[in-house]
Write a protein that holds these residues in place. Structure first.
Motif, PDB file in Angstrom:
ATOM      1  N   ALA A  39       0.837  -1.175   0.046  1.00  0.00           N
ATOM      2  CA  ALA A  39      -0.171  -0.002   0.114  1.00  0.00           C
ATOM      3  C   ALA A  39       0.605   1.315   0.061  1.00  0.00           C
ATOM      4  CB  ALA A  39      -0.836  -0.093   1.145  1.00  0.00           C
ATOM      5  N   SER A  40       1.960   1.361   0.869  1.00  0.00           N
ATOM      6  CA  SER A  40       2.685   2.446   0.871  1.00  0.00           C
ATOM      7  C   SER A  40       3.641   2.622  -0.426  1.00  0.00           C
ATOM      8  CB  SER A  40       3.627   2.504   2.153  1.00  0.00           C
ATOM      9  OG  SER A  40       4.519   1.409   1.894  1.00  0.00           O
ATOM     10  N   THR A  41       4.062   1.563  -1.157  1.00  0.00           N
ATOM     11  CA  THR A  41       4.836   1.462  -2.329  1.00  0.00           C
ATOM     12  C   THR A  41       4.164   1.830  -3.460  1.00  0.00           C
ATOM     13  OG1 THR A  41       6.409  -0.061  -1.331  1.00  0.00           O
ATOM     14  CG2 THR A  41       6.593   0.362  -3.556  1.00  0.00           C
ATOM     15  N   PHE A  42       2.977   1.100  -3.686  1.00  0.00           N
ATOM     16  CA  PHE A  42       2.096   1.217  -5.062  1.00  0.00           C
ATOM     17  C   PHE A  42       0.734   2.331  -4.764  1.00  0.00           C
ATOM     18  CE2 PHE A  42       3.967  -2.870  -5.460  1.00  0.00           C
ATOM     19  CZ  PHE A  42       5.018  -2.196  -6.558  1.00  0.00           C
ATOM     20  N   GLY A  43       0.448   2.464  -3.604  1.00  0.00           N
ATOM     21  CA  GLY A  43      -0.795   3.169  -3.311  1.00  0.00           C
ATOM     22  C   GLY A  43      -0.702   4.485  -3.839  1.00  0.00           C
ATOM     23  N   GLY A  44       0.341   5.309  -3.620  1.00  0.00           N
ATOM     24  CA  GLY A  44       0.431   7.004  -4.135  1.00  0.00           C
ATOM     25  C   GLY A  44       0.560   6.859  -5.383  1.00  0.00           C
ATOM     26  N   PRO A  45       1.175   6.065  -6.390  1.00  0.00           N
ATOM     27  CA  PRO A  45       1.571   6.094  -7.664  1.00  0.00           C
ATOM     28  C   PRO A  45       0.197   5.530  -8.337  1.00  0.00           C
ATOM     29  CG  PRO A  45       3.679   5.265  -6.682  1.00  0.00           C
ATOM     30  CD  PRO A  45       2.590   5.543  -5.721  1.00  0.00           C
ATOM     31  N   LEU A  46      -0.506   4.493  -7.808  1.00  0.00           N
ATOM     32  CA  LEU A  46      -1.648   4.060  -8.452  1.00  0.00           C
ATOM     33  C   LEU A  46      -2.921   5.075  -8.426  1.00  0.00           C
ATOM     34  CD1 LEU A  46      -1.830   0.460  -7.338  1.00  0.00           C
ATOM     35  CD2 LEU A  46      -1.550   1.373  -9.671  1.00  0.00           C
ATOM     36  N   VAL A  47      -2.772   5.805  -7.326  1.00  0.00           N
ATOM     37  CA  VAL A  47      -3.906   6.881  -7.120  1.00  0.00           C
ATOM     38  C   VAL A  47      -3.591   7.999  -8.068  1.00  0.00           C
ATOM     39  CG1 VAL A  47      -4.596   8.865  -5.668  1.00  0.00           C
ATOM     40  CG2 VAL A  47      -4.478   6.368  -4.789  1.00  0.00           C
ATOM     41  N   LYS A  48      -2.290   8.389  -8.393  1.00  0.00           N
ATOM     42  CA  LYS A  48      -1.947   9.349  -9.392  1.00  0.00           C
ATOM     43  C   LYS A  48      -2.429   8.843 -10.721  1.00  0.00           C
ATOM     44  CE  LYS A  48       1.518  11.482  -6.583  1.00  0.00           C
ATOM     45  NZ  LYS A  48       3.227  11.675  -6.369  1.00  0.00           N
ATOM     46  N   VAL A  49      -2.012   7.464 -11.157  1.00  0.00           N
ATOM     47  CA  VAL A  49      -2.305   7.296 -12.474  1.00  0.00           C
ATOM     48  C   VAL A  49      -3.853   6.987 -12.738  1.00  0.00           C
ATOM     49  CG1 VAL A  49      -2.324   4.783 -13.685  1.00  0.00           C
ATOM     50  CG2 VAL A  49      -0.272   5.730 -12.662  1.00  0.00           C
ATOM     51  N   ALA A  50      -4.761   6.774 -11.523  1.00  0.00           N
ATOM     52  CA  ALA A  50      -6.005   6.817 -11.727  1.00  0.00           C
ATOM     53  C   ALA A  50      -6.674   8.132 -11.971  1.00  0.00           C
ATOM     54  CB  ALA A  50      -6.770   6.145 -10.461  1.00  0.00           C
ATOM     55  N   ALA A  51      -6.132   9.117 -11.229  1.00  0.00           N
ATOM     56  CA  ALA A  51      -6.639  10.414 -11.390  1.00  0.00           C
ATOM     57  C   ALA A  51      -6.136  11.119 -12.937  1.00  0.00           C
ATOM     58  CB  ALA A  51      -6.037  11.265 -10.284  1.00  0.00           C
ATOM     59  N   PHE A  52      -5.120  10.748 -13.282  1.00  0.00           N
ATOM     60  CA  PHE A  52      -4.546  11.026 -14.467  1.00  0.00           C
ATOM     61  C   PHE A  52      -5.555  10.410 -15.568  1.00  0.00           C
ATOM     62  CE2 PHE A  52      -2.205  10.373 -18.417  1.00  0.00           C
ATOM     63  CZ  PHE A  52      -1.731  11.572 -18.777  1.00  0.00           C
ATOM     64  N   GLY A  53      -5.896   9.223 -15.310  1.00  0.00           N
ATOM     65  CA  GLY A  53      -6.767   8.336 -16.541  1.00  0.00           C
ATOM     66  C   GLY A  53      -8.021   8.837 -16.278  1.00  0.00           C
ATOM     67  N   TYR A  54      -8.658   9.353 -15.204  1.00  0.00           N
ATOM     68  CA  TYR A  54      -9.932   9.982 -15.003  1.00  0.00           C
ATOM     69  C   TYR A  54      -9.868  11.383 -15.822  1.00  0.00           C
ATOM     70  CZ  TYR A  54     -14.189  12.026 -12.980  1.00  0.00           C
ATOM     71  OH  TYR A  54     -15.299  12.746 -12.850  1.00  0.00           O
ATOM     72  N   GLY A  55      -8.927  12.113 -15.552  1.00  0.00           N
ATOM     73  CA  GLY A  55      -8.622  13.283 -16.145  1.00  0.00           C
ATOM     74  C   GLY A  55      -8.722  13.167 -17.762  1.00  0.00           C
ATOM     75  N   VAL A  56      -8.073  12.242 -18.261  1.00  0.00           N
ATOM     76  CA  VAL A  56      -8.007  12.018 -19.659  1.00  0.00           C
ATOM     77  C   VAL A  56      -9.474  11.618 -20.245  1.00  0.00           C
ATOM     78  CG1 VAL A  56      -7.168  10.554 -21.394  1.00  0.00           C
ATOM     79  CG2 VAL A  56      -5.644  11.430 -19.790  1.00  0.00           C
TER      80      VAL A  56
ATOM     81  N   GLN B 144     -12.216  12.315 -18.962  1.00  0.00           N
ATOM     82  CA  GLN B 144     -13.268  13.562 -18.976  1.00  0.00           C
ATOM     83  C   GLN B 144     -12.700  14.437 -20.295  1.00  0.00           C
ATOM     84  OE1 GLN B 144     -15.710  14.386 -16.921  1.00  0.00           O
ATOM     85  NE2 GLN B 144     -15.475  12.191 -16.120  1.00  0.00           N
ATOM     86  N   ALA B 145     -11.435  14.697 -20.515  1.00  0.00           N
ATOM     87  CA  ALA B 145     -10.970  15.361 -21.569  1.00  0.00           C
ATOM     88  C   ALA B 145     -11.631  14.873 -22.971  1.00  0.00           C
ATOM     89  CB  ALA B 145      -9.686  15.756 -21.515  1.00  0.00           C
ATOM     90  N   ILE B 146     -11.376  13.672 -22.944  1.00  0.00           N
ATOM     91  CA  ILE B 146     -11.766  12.982 -24.477  1.00  0.00           C
ATOM     92  C   ILE B 146     -13.306  13.024 -24.617  1.00  0.00           C
ATOM     93  CG2 ILE B 146     -12.152  10.581 -25.555  1.00  0.00           C
ATOM     94  CD1 ILE B 146      -9.242  10.224 -24.437  1.00  0.00           C
ATOM     95  N   GLY B 147     -14.002  12.849 -23.391  1.00  0.00           N
ATOM     96  CA  GLY B 147     -15.613  12.984 -23.369  1.00  0.00           C
ATOM     97  C   GLY B 147     -16.019  14.457 -23.706  1.00  0.00           C
ATOM     98  N   ARG B 148     -15.434  15.410 -23.332  1.00  0.00           N
ATOM     99  CA  ARG B 148     -15.601  16.810 -23.623  1.00  0.00           C
ATOM    100  C   ARG B 148     -15.242  17.023 -25.293  1.00  0.00           C
ATOM    101  NH1 ARG B 148     -13.707  19.885 -18.089  1.00  0.00           N
ATOM    102  NH2 ARG B 148     -15.789  19.090 -16.937  1.00  0.00           N
TER     103      ARG B 148
END
Length: 146
Positions: free
Chosen positions: A85-102, A104-108
């Motif tokens: 959780a401490s090793t992969f948790g932070g980067p996975l959250v960032k990747v998930a947030a980036f994917g969500y942003g992408v 949303q941008a593609i949907g708009r």
């Protein structure tokens, strides 16, 4: 006459005591026989019970060893989980947030929203919103009751 009565009385008393003693002897013989039989059966039962207790102790020792192994595995799994959780948790959250942003941008990009009209009206040097909006969590945000 008194002597005969005393002799008869003693004869009856001795006969009565003889019957009581015979019955008592029979009861004592039956009790002795029963105690002997119980003793014969109790000795093997006690040895079987002793063997069973020894077997149960062996099984309890095995269960105790298994429980300590399970406790060790549980603590190792907990440590591994916290490490992952401490090793992969932070980067996975960032990747998930980036994917969500992408997404949303593609949907708009595919469905562009119409430009929002200016909803303000100027009256005597002041600007007022055309419709009152409620704050989040306020009364207006609740669903309608059916």
């Amino acid at each position: 006459m008194a002597g005969i009565l005393v002799a008869v009385f003693w004869a009856i008393l001795v006969s009565f005591l003889a019957v009581v003693l015979v019955r008592l002897a029979q009861t004592l013989r039956a009790t002795t026989r029963m105690v002997a039989e119980v003793t014969e059966q109790a000795v093997p039962l006690l040895s079987d019970a002793s063997a069973t207790v020894r077997s149960a102790q062996t099984q309890l020792d095995r269960v105790d060893a298994i429980a300590s192994d399970v406790q060790e595995v549980t603590s190792n799994a907990s440590a591994l989980s916290s490490t992952v959780a401490s090793t992969f948790g932070g980067p996975l959250v960032k990747v998930a947030a980036f994917g969500y942003g992408v997404r949303q941008a593609i949907g708009r990009k595919k469905n562009p929203e119409p430009p929002a009209p200016d909803r303000r009206t100027v009256i005597v040097g002041r600007t007022l919103p055309s419709a009152r909006r409620t704050r989040r969590g306020g009364r207006g945000s609740r669903g309608s009751k059916d």
